[in-house]
Design a protein around this motif. Sequence first.
Motif, short mmCIF file in Angstrom:
data_model
loop_
_atom_site.label_atom_id
_atom_site.label_comp_id
_atom_site.label_asym_id
_atom_site.label_seq_id
_atom_site.Cartn_x
_atom_site.Cartn_y
_atom_site.Cartn_z
N PHE A 1 8.00 4.47 -2.33
CA PHE A 1 8.09 3.35 -3.31
C PHE A 1 8.59 4.04 -4.60
O PHE A 1 8.62 5.19 -4.87
N GLN A 2 8.90 3.23 -5.54
CA GLN A 2 9.51 3.53 -6.89
C GLN A 2 8.38 4.40 -7.76
O GLN A 2 7.18 3.99 -7.56
N PRO A 3 8.73 5.28 -8.39
CA PRO A 3 9.95 5.89 -8.84
C PRO A 3 10.56 6.80 -7.74
O PRO A 3 11.85 7.00 -7.79
N ALA A 4 9.89 7.64 -6.68
CA ALA A 4 10.44 8.61 -6.10
C ALA A 4 11.27 7.85 -5.09
O ALA A 4 12.45 8.51 -4.86
N GLY A 5 10.75 6.70 -4.53
CA GLY A 5 11.61 6.01 -3.41
C GLY A 5 12.12 4.82 -3.68
O GLY A 5 12.09 4.42 -4.85
N ILE B 1 5.09 -2.91 9.75
CA ILE B 1 3.73 -2.36 9.37
C ILE B 1 3.21 -3.29 8.25
O ILE B 1 2.30 -3.73 8.49
N VAL B 2 4.13 -3.60 7.54
CA VAL B 2 3.56 -4.72 6.40
C VAL B 2 2.99 -6.20 7.08
O VAL B 2 2.17 -6.47 6.73
N ARG C 1 -2.81 -1.46 -0.90
CA ARG C 1 -3.21 -1.14 0.71
C ARG C 1 -1.65 -0.96 1.17
O ARG C 1 -1.60 -0.06 2.17
N ILE C 2 -0.70 -1.83 1.11
CA ILE C 2 0.50 -1.31 1.68
C ILE C 2 1.11 -0.16 1.09
O ILE C 2 1.53 0.65 1.95
N VAL C 3 0.97 -0.07 -0.14
CA VAL C 3 1.65 1.60 -0.69
C VAL C 3 0.83 2.61 0.05
O VAL C 3 1.46 3.45 0.57
N GLN C 4 -0.46 2.31 0.22
CA GLN C 4 -1.24 3.43 0.83
C GLN C 4 -0.84 3.66 2.16
O GLN C 4 -0.82 4.87 2.92
N ARG C 5 -0.61 2.42 3.16
CA ARG C 5 -0.48 2.55 4.61
C ARG C 5 1.16 2.93 4.69
O ARG C 5 1.05 3.76 5.55
#
Length: 160
Positions: free
Chosen positions: A121-125, A149-150, A111-115
């Motif tokens: 996030f890794q691997p791109a971020g 936000i988290v 949910r955090i990644v979606q928001r």
Amino acid sequence: PVTLKIWRDSNLESIAAEFEKAAELQVLIDWHALHSAGWSPKDMMTFVCRNQPAEQALISRLEPMGLTYRVVNPTTIQISTYEALEAQHEIEFYPLPGNAAPEDMKQISERIVQRIGQAKFQPAGRGAIGFDTNSRSLIVSLPQHDQVIVHALLSADATE
């Protein structure tokens, strides 16, 4: 609330010093970041606010300059650029309820990644989420504005 009237052209350091007194905060200026955005200690400006919350007063002066700030601790803020703060990750520990199972951790992380957005996030971020079983805490590495936000997301979960 902060009231500050600086009608004569002053540099940002002078304005920050007056803001420190009015808001009872310490103000740090990231001159390295500001320089990359075209600002120097020699630039002159005015600053007027009347009975505004400190956050609103800061935003009213900084946003037109393309600048922002971050909270360092309850009595200290740092003026910087959006780009510099986006590159600066902070690590936060979010204690989770004692009955949270590993499946819950996965759902919360998703949910955090979606928001926030997968690209952060890794691997791109550079963002990361982990879980410490000893402290039963979610560990999140993100820029401060994403940590807000988290925190809101996890606080909303706790009240449901």
